[in-house]
Design a protein around this motif. Structure first.
Motif, PDB file in Angstrom:
ATOM      1  N   PRO A  76       0.836  -1.211   0.000  1.00  0.00           N
ATOM      2  CA  PRO A  76       0.000   0.000   0.000  1.00  0.00           C
ATOM      3  C   PRO A  76       0.865   1.252   0.000  1.00  0.00           C
ATOM      4  O   PRO A  76       2.007   1.247   0.463  1.00  0.00           O
ATOM      5  N   ASN A  77       0.316   2.333  -0.508  1.00  0.00           N
ATOM      6  CA  ASN A  77       1.063   3.592  -0.602  1.00  0.00           C
ATOM      7  C   ASN A  77       1.629   4.004   0.745  1.00  0.00           C
ATOM      8  O   ASN A  77       0.957   3.886   1.777  1.00  0.00           O
ATOM      9  N   HIS A  78       2.861   4.487   0.726  1.00  0.00           N
ATOM     10  CA  HIS A  78       3.564   5.033   1.894  1.00  0.00           C
ATOM     11  C   HIS A  78       4.010   3.964   2.890  1.00  0.00           C
ATOM     12  O   HIS A  78       4.494   4.306   3.979  1.00  0.00           O
ATOM     13  N   ILE A  79       3.855   2.688   2.566  1.00  0.00           N
ATOM     14  CA  ILE A  79       4.245   1.611   3.472  1.00  0.00           C
ATOM     15  C   ILE A  79       5.471   0.907   2.912  1.00  0.00           C
ATOM     16  O   ILE A  79       5.520   0.582   1.722  1.00  0.00           O
ATOM     17  N   SER A  80       6.457   0.690   3.777  1.00  0.00           N
ATOM     18  CA  SER A  80       7.670  -0.015   3.357  1.00  0.00           C
ATOM     19  C   SER A  80       7.679  -1.412   3.964  1.00  0.00           C
ATOM     20  O   SER A  80       7.021  -1.672   4.974  1.00  0.00           O
ATOM     21  N   SER A  81       8.445  -2.324   3.356  1.00  0.00           N
ATOM     22  CA  SER A  81       8.476  -3.716   3.820  1.00  0.00           C
ATOM     23  C   SER A  81       9.255  -3.872   5.119  1.00  0.00           C
ATOM     24  O   SER A  81       9.068  -4.849   5.850  1.00  0.00           O
ATOM     25  N   SER A  82      10.128  -2.938   5.423  1.00  0.00           N
ATOM     26  CA  SER A  82      10.821  -2.864   6.718  1.00  0.00           C
ATOM     27  C   SER A  82      11.407  -1.461   6.825  1.00  0.00           C
ATOM     28  O   SER A  82      11.325  -0.669   5.877  1.00  0.00           O
ATOM     29  N   TYR A  83      11.994  -1.179   7.974  1.00  0.00           N
ATOM     30  CA  TYR A  83      12.493   0.176   8.193  1.00  0.00           C
ATOM     31  C   TYR A  83      13.747   0.094   9.066  1.00  0.00           C
ATOM     32  O   TYR A  83      13.752  -0.583  10.098  1.00  0.00           O
ATOM     33  N   ILE A  84      14.803   0.755   8.624  1.00  0.00           N
ATOM     34  CA  ILE A  84      16.041   0.808   9.402  1.00  0.00           C
ATOM     35  C   ILE A  84      16.268   2.243   9.867  1.00  0.00           C
ATOM     36  O   ILE A  84      16.246   3.175   9.060  1.00  0.00           O
ATOM     37  N   LYS A  85      16.444   2.382  11.181  1.00  0.00           N
ATOM     38  CA  LYS A  85      16.733   3.706  11.738  1.00  0.00           C
ATOM     39  C   LYS A  85      18.063   3.634  12.465  1.00  0.00           C
ATOM     40  O   LYS A  85      18.302   2.721  13.264  1.00  0.00           O
ATOM     41  N   GLU A  86      18.920   4.583  12.189  1.00  0.00           N
ATOM     42  CA  GLU A  86      20.226   4.631  12.849  1.00  0.00           C
ATOM     43  C   GLU A  86      20.203   5.676  13.956  1.00  0.00           C
ATOM     44  O   GLU A  86      19.818   6.829  13.719  1.00  0.00           O
ATOM     45  N   ILE A  87      20.565   5.265  15.166  1.00  0.00           N
ATOM     46  CA  ILE A  87      20.612   6.165  16.315  1.00  0.00           C
ATOM     47  C   ILE A  87      21.990   6.044  16.959  1.00  0.00           C
ATOM     48  O   ILE A  87      22.378   4.951  17.394  1.00  0.00           O
ATOM     49  N   ASP A  88      22.714   7.120  16.980  1.00  0.00           N
ATOM     50  CA  ASP A  88      24.070   7.141  17.566  1.00  0.00           C
ATOM     51  C   ASP A  88      24.932   6.000  17.018  1.00  0.00           C
ATOM     52  O   ASP A  88      25.648   5.314  17.765  1.00  0.00           O
ATOM     53  N   GLY A  89      24.836   5.775  15.718  1.00  0.00           N
ATOM     54  CA  GLY A  89      25.661   4.765  15.066  1.00  0.00           C
ATOM     55  C   GLY A  89      25.125   3.350  15.160  1.00  0.00           C
ATOM     56  O   GLY A  89      25.723   2.428  14.590  1.00  0.00           O
ATOM     57  N   VAL A  90      24.015   3.141  15.872  1.00  0.00           N
ATOM     58  CA  VAL A  90      23.416   1.808  16.015  1.00  0.00           C
ATOM     59  C   VAL A  90      22.265   1.688  15.023  1.00  0.00           C
ATOM     60  O   VAL A  90      21.345   2.512  15.004  1.00  0.00           O
ATOM     61  N   ARG A  91      22.324   0.642  14.197  1.00  0.00           N
ATOM     62  CA  ARG A  91      21.298   0.437  13.164  1.00  0.00           C
ATOM     63  C   ARG A  91      20.220  -0.511  13.693  1.00  0.00           C
ATOM     64  O   ARG A  91      20.508  -1.659  14.027  1.00  0.00           O
ATOM     65  N   ILE A  92      18.983   0.000  13.730  1.00  0.00           N
ATOM     66  CA  ILE A  92      17.866  -0.779  14.272  1.00  0.00           C
ATOM     67  C   ILE A  92      16.932  -1.131  13.118  1.00  0.00           C
ATOM     68  O   ILE A  92      16.438  -0.250  12.405  1.00  0.00           O
ATOM     69  N   LEU A  93      16.690  -2.429  12.944  1.00  0.00           N
ATOM     70  CA  LEU A  93      15.777  -2.907  11.912  1.00  0.00           C
ATOM     71  C   LEU A  93      14.412  -3.163  12.538  1.00  0.00           C
ATOM     72  O   LEU A  93      14.285  -3.918  13.501  1.00  0.00           O
ATOM     73  N   PHE A  94      13.396  -2.535  11.973  1.00  0.00           N
ATOM     74  CA  PHE A  94      12.015  -2.757  12.394  1.00  0.00           C
ATOM     75  C   PHE A  94      11.302  -3.541  11.290  1.00  0.00           C
ATOM     76  O   PHE A  94      11.288  -3.105  10.122  1.00  0.00           O
TER      77      PHE A  94
END
Length: 438
Positions: free
Chosen positions: A111-129
């Motif tokens: 669906p529009n605006h939805i990704s299959s997963s999301y990676i956010k980097e915080i203080d050099g740490v990569r978090i996969l959602f």
């Protein structure tokens, strides 16, 4: 480093409670001396709330924006109770990211605006959602979506992102039993934020090294998880929930907003339809007749409690109709043999739930009420059953028009195994409104 994750799930458009959560987050997050995120795990939208109905969920997205949501996924209410087009437009103005790995259109697109997963980097740490939603295949198919196995979808997405992340968080709108299985299947998960089955953990629950957290339903709680991270690895993780009663109280005006948004007159004449749950009324008779005609069935069965409020007004508005029939319930056509139809009729005559306080399966009333049959008759003393004036034959095939919640196994277990056609996206109130206009 520390990371605090606030989370909500299954708000179901309890917007006053959500406003209290939003006010709490606005106070709590700035007080932290380390990074924080706020995630919603689906079923924020519920069309049983008039303001949500009037805006097809867009008002909910505005409230998520106001609460400074960082990331959300969809539940079955976002996926199944609004139209295909409405879901594609739901997040047009979202100021947060949305992810879900197992809902696609017929061209294989999310669906529009939805990704299959999301990676956010915080203080050099990569978090996969990674997120997935419950696999209600017939409903999604009726809305031209494909929903795939959530476990396989999560595994595929995790495998596709190997080497791209340090910490793995799953946003699960599939339920507690699925989450427990997920802990065994993918033990490298650091955290599961759960939902769908409306469960909650006061202090989280550890399962095979995975922390499970969940915050109940209807805004009763907001969840808080704290991860302690060293060398890009979680070394400690804790969870707790905050009851809504402990959060700031706020003044809201959703009721007034709802009446304004749904003020359009539907019928400009007096209507007097009282509600009765223990006997047939004009309102429940008209509802049964409208179900019968819409489904083009041989006969219909509904329960009187579907009529949640009287409709007594000098002028009927969209708001009046919504208050009378607030359910996100669709109709179904069930193909079944005469023998099975007789079993349904026999079970209905027991009136097992006539005084039961019921909730769930889409039902948004209080008392379930008695069953009402339309174009179905019986002479109980002679064990004779009729469609119209024709006696039902065991080996003949019939079409029963009814509500989707009867097909999930609780009320009529025999229907679950029959051939079922789900009629979407119209709700009961849409069909009843059309009946009023004719």
């Amino acid at each position: 480093m520390k990371l605090t994750i606030f989370h909500t799930n299954d708000i179901h458009s309890h917007l006053h409670e959500y406003a209290r959560i939003s006010a709490y987050l606005a106070e709590a997050r700035p007080k932290l001396t380390h990074p924080s995120l706020y995630l919603d795990i689906g079923d924020h939208v519920d069309l049983s709330a008039p303001v949500t109905e009037a805006t097809m969920g867009l008002r909910n997205v505005e409230l998520l924006n106001k609460a400074q949501c960082d990331l959300a996924t969809i539940g079955n209410n976002e996926g199944m109770t609004i139209s295909h087009e409405a879901l594609n437009n739901l997040y047009n103005d979202a100021q947060f990211d949305i992810t879900c790995a197992n809902v696609f259109d017929e061209q294989g697109q999310l669906p529009n605006h939805i990704s299959s997963s999301y990676i956010k980097e915080i203080d050099g740490v990569r978090i996969l959602f990674v997120a997935a939603t419950a696999q209600f295949t017939p409903f999604y198919r009726a809305l031209n979506w494909l929903v795939t196995d959530p476990l396989q979808a999560i595994k595929d997405e995790v495998n596709a992102q190997q080497g791209q992340y340090d910490i793995l968080i799953v946003m699960s709108h599939v339920g507690i039993f699925f989450d427990e299985k997920l802990c065994q299947e993918i033990p490298e998960i650091d955290l599961i934020l759960g939902s769908h089955t409306h469960h909650y953990f006061e202090n989280g629950e550890m399962n095979n090294g995975v922390l499970m957290a969940a915050a109940g339903k209807y805004g009763h709680f907001v969840g808080e998880v704290t991860l302690e991270i060293e060398n890009k690895t979680v070394v400690n993780k804790t969870a707790k929930i905050h009851p809504v009663e402990t959060l700031p109280d706020v003044e809201t005006h959703f009721a007034e907003e709802s009446k304004r948004l749904l003020s359009e007159p539907v019928i400009d004449r007096p209507v007097n339809l009282p509600r009765h749950t223990d006997s047939i009324s004009q309102a429940s008779y008209m509802l049964a007749k409208s179900v019968f005609e819409f489904t083009q069935a041989d006969g219909t069965i509904i329960n009187a409690g579907l009529v949640v409020r009287d409709m007594i007004a000098d002028q009927v508005t969209e708001y009046n109709i919504h208050q009378m029939l607030p359910h996100p319930i669709n109709l179904v056509r069930v193909k079944l043999s005469g023998k099975v139809l007789k079993d349904v009729i026999i079970k209905s005559q027991k009136q097992e739930y006539i005084n039961e306080h019921a909730q769930g399966l889409g039902f948004r009333g209080d008392i379930f009420g008695g069953y009402i049959l339309y174009n179905i008759g019986l002479i109980e003393s002679e064990s004779r059953y009729f469609i119209g004036d024709e006696e039902i034959q065991d080996d003949e095939t019939y079409i029963l028009g009814t509500v989707d919640m009867y097909t999930f196994g609780r009320y009529f277990p025999m229907l679950k195994e029959q051939s079922i056609e789900y009629l979407m996206p119209e709700f009961l109130r849409d069909i009843f409104k059309n009946a009023l206009l004719t």
